[in-house]
Write a protein that holds these residues in place. Structure first.
Motif, PDB file in Angstrom:
ATOM      1  N   LEU A 143       0.833  -1.203   0.000  1.00  0.00           N
ATOM      2  CA  LEU A 143       0.000   0.000   0.000  1.00  0.00           C
ATOM      3  C   LEU A 143       0.867   1.252   0.000  1.00  0.00           C
ATOM      4  N   VAL A 144       1.888   1.260   0.844  1.00  0.00           N
ATOM      5  CA  VAL A 144       2.785   2.419   0.923  1.00  0.00           C
ATOM      6  C   VAL A 144       3.448   2.672  -0.421  1.00  0.00           C
ATOM      7  N   GLU A 145       3.952   1.611  -1.044  1.00  0.00           N
ATOM      8  CA  GLU A 145       4.640   1.775  -2.326  1.00  0.00           C
ATOM      9  C   GLU A 145       3.677   2.247  -3.410  1.00  0.00           C
TER      10      GLU A 145
ATOM     11  N   LEU B  24       6.171   4.227  12.374  1.00  0.00           N
ATOM     12  CA  LEU B  24       7.575   4.576  12.613  1.00  0.00           C
ATOM     13  C   LEU B  24       8.391   4.454  11.329  1.00  0.00           C
ATOM     14  N   ASP B  25       8.073   3.457  10.505  1.00  0.00           N
ATOM     15  CA  ASP B  25       8.751   3.313   9.214  1.00  0.00           C
ATOM     16  C   ASP B  25       8.476   4.512   8.305  1.00  0.00           C
ATOM     17  N   ILE B  26       7.263   5.064   8.393  1.00  0.00           N
ATOM     18  CA  ILE B  26       6.937   6.241   7.586  1.00  0.00           C
ATOM     19  C   ILE B  26       7.752   7.442   8.036  1.00  0.00           C
ATOM     20  N   VAL B  27       8.012   7.543   9.331  1.00  0.00           N
ATOM     21  CA  VAL B  27       8.879   8.625   9.821  1.00  0.00           C
ATOM     22  C   VAL B  27      10.265   8.494   9.192  1.00  0.00           C
ATOM     23  N   GLY B  28      10.766   7.260   9.119  1.00  0.00           N
ATOM     24  CA  GLY B  28      12.064   7.042   8.468  1.00  0.00           C
ATOM     25  C   GLY B  28      12.050   7.451   7.012  1.00  0.00           C
ATOM     26  N   ARG B  29      10.974   7.161   6.304  1.00  0.00           N
ATOM     27  CA  ARG B  29      10.867   7.561   4.902  1.00  0.00           C
ATOM     28  C   ARG B  29      10.802   9.091   4.782  1.00  0.00           C
ATOM     29  N   MET B  30      10.135   9.720   5.728  1.00  0.00           N
ATOM     30  CA  MET B  30      10.086  11.181   5.733  1.00  0.00           C
ATOM     31  C   MET B  30      11.486  11.768   5.852  1.00  0.00           C
ATOM     32  N   ARG B  31      12.276  11.175   6.739  1.00  0.00           N
ATOM     33  CA  ARG B  31      13.655  11.652   6.895  1.00  0.00           C
ATOM     34  C   ARG B  31      14.443  11.494   5.597  1.00  0.00           C
ATOM     35  N   GLU B  32      14.191  10.408   4.893  1.00  0.00           N
ATOM     36  CA  GLU B  32      14.926  10.140   3.647  1.00  0.00           C
ATOM     37  C   GLU B  32      14.652  11.188   2.574  1.00  0.00           C
ATOM     38  N   VAL B  33      13.429  11.698   2.529  1.00  0.00           N
ATOM     39  CA  VAL B  33      13.080  12.689   1.495  1.00  0.00           C
ATOM     40  C   VAL B  33      13.077  14.109   2.052  1.00  0.00           C
ATOM     41  N   ASP B  34      13.646  14.252   3.271  1.00  0.00           N
ATOM     42  CA  ASP B  34      13.862  15.571   3.875  1.00  0.00           C
ATOM     43  C   ASP B  34      12.557  16.331   4.135  1.00  0.00           C
ATOM     44  N   VAL B  35      11.552  15.643   4.678  1.00  0.00           N
ATOM     45  CA  VAL B  35      10.352  16.327   5.169  1.00  0.00           C
ATOM     46  C   VAL B  35      10.181  15.976   6.642  1.00  0.00           C
ATOM     47  N   ARG B  36       9.520  16.866   7.376  1.00  0.00           N
ATOM     48  CA  ARG B  36       9.364  16.684   8.815  1.00  0.00           C
ATOM     49  C   ARG B  36       7.958  16.213   9.164  1.00  0.00           C
ATOM     50  N   PRO B  37       7.862  15.202  10.008  1.00  0.00           N
ATOM     51  CA  PRO B  37       6.535  14.807  10.489  1.00  0.00           C
ATOM     52  C   PRO B  37       5.950  15.902  11.374  1.00  0.00           C
ATOM     53  N   SER B  38       4.645  15.952  11.471  1.00  0.00           N
ATOM     54  CA  SER B  38       3.999  16.969  12.296  1.00  0.00           C
ATOM     55  C   SER B  38       4.160  16.629  13.775  1.00  0.00           C
ATOM     56  N   LEU B  39       4.156  17.675  14.598  1.00  0.00           N
ATOM     57  CA  LEU B  39       4.304  17.478  16.039  1.00  0.00           C
ATOM     58  C   LEU B  39       3.148  16.668  16.618  1.00  0.00           C
ATOM     59  N   SER B  40       1.935  16.918  16.126  1.00  0.00           N
ATOM     60  CA  SER B  40       0.777  16.200  16.668  1.00  0.00           C
ATOM     61  C   SER B  40       0.868  14.710  16.376  1.00  0.00           C
ATOM     62  N   ALA B  41       1.332  14.355  15.167  1.00  0.00           N
ATOM     63  CA  ALA B  41       1.486  12.941  14.821  1.00  0.00           C
ATOM     64  C   ALA B  41       2.581  12.289  15.653  1.00  0.00           C
ATOM     65  N   ILE B  42       3.676  13.029  15.870  1.00  0.00           N
ATOM     66  CA  ILE B  42       4.767  12.512  16.693  1.00  0.00           C
ATOM     67  C   ILE B  42       4.296  12.259  18.119  1.00  0.00           C
TER      68      ILE B  42
END
Length: 309
Positions: free
Chosen positions: A47-49, A82-100
């Motif tokens: 689904l993610v891909e 948590l894996d999506i957070v890692g993908r966010m880091r890879e493409v240089d975007v920041r997760p939202s504070l509320s989601a964190i």
């Protein structure tokens, strides 16, 4: 995945893209959450891909990854989020504070402290900068697990990141200390918060007063009760009830009566809890005529609404 299910998932993914493009992110997240539940954790990577491969036509990197992350959070699939957070880091975007914050809560719930510290380190290095809500969630969770010392350490750590502990932060720790019998430490924390310019709330004082009363130290509880107005806090009926209950349990019904009269003179209306405390005290340790007088007094105030628990 069967052809029928694949077509359904594909349609839902496109629908989620369109909804996100129309600024209907919450609906997009609901759609993805439903798909995740339908296909299960084992198919979530597909689904993610699929969502990632086609998102450029509809939405930004952050938008699609945020939808996926919140979709996983909605169904409490913490490690997929948590894996999506890692993908966010890879493409240089920041997760939202509320989601964190939600992710912290879920990781702490399952007791994965290693991932909690790793997530916090990632926020410190790459953002978003931790906020009070993040620290409060961590402090609350550690205190509930019985790790008040870790919670206290986080109280001091958060100040290094320009996060000033607020009344909620202090109240969490004060409550934890009181529950573990560390009333002196709780009172010390009250003094610290006042020193740091954080005004205690009614809950702050009521928690400490109740803890001293439970220990049988009504004298110290009364001292705190008398001092609260110095910091601009006026006692309410709940605080009076707490102290009156302490006196009753100490078999000092006379002092409970004095406190009741003081409350009335200040214009603070008693409630049903007040009656239950005093009536039970008079029945156990007082005189019958006092019980009857109290019953008449409260009957005139509450009428048919009066009841005894």
């Amino acid at each position: 995945m069967s052809a029928k299910v694949f077509c359904l998932v594909k349609s839902c993914c496109i629908a989620a893209h369109v909804l996100a493009a129309e600024n209907l992110q919450l609906l997009a997240q609901d759609v993805i959450s439903w798909v995740i539940v339908r296909i299960g954790a084992s198919r979530s990577t597909e689904l993610v891909e699929f969502m990632w491969a086609n998102h450029y036509e509809y939405e930004s990197d952050f938008s699609v990854l945020n939808t996926l992350m919140r979709g996983f959070l909605n169904v409490q699939m913490v490690y997929e989020a948590l894996d999506i957070v890692g993908r966010m880091r890879e493409v240089d975007v920041r997760p939202s504070l509320s989601a964190i914050t939600i992710l912290f809560r879920l990781l702490l719930r399952v007791g994965d402290y290693g991932s909690v510290w790793k997530l916090l380190r990632g926020m410190i290095r790459e953002g978003p900068r931790p906020c009070n809500s993040n620290f409060n969630v961590m402090i609350l969770s550690f205190c509930r697990k019985g790790y008040a010392r870790i919670g206290e350490s986080l109280l001091y750590v958060m100040q290094k990141f320009s996060c000033e502990p607020d009344v909620y932060t202090y109240n969490i720790l004060i409550s934890a200390y009181c529950m573990s019998g560390r009333t002196s430490d709780a009172l010390g924390l009250v003094h610290l918060m006042i020193k740091n310019g954080c005004k205690p709330s009614l809950i702050t004082f009521n928690t400490v007063i109740n803890a001293f009363c439970k220990q049988g130290n009504v004298k110290e509880a009364r001292k705190i009760f008398d001092e609260i107005q110095e910091v601009g806090v006026s006692p309410n009926v709940g605080m009076y009830n707490t102290l009156m209950n302490g006196y009753v349990k100490a078999r000092d019904v006379g002092q409970a009566n004095i406190l009741y009269e003081e409350m009335r003179n200040r214009g603070i209306a008693p409630d049903g809890t007040t009656f239950n405390i005093l009536f039970a005290g008079h029945c156990k340790y007082g005189r019958e005529e006092d019980s009857l007088r109290l019953l008449r007094d409260f009957s005139s105030r509450f009428g048919s609404r009066l009841f005894i628990i």
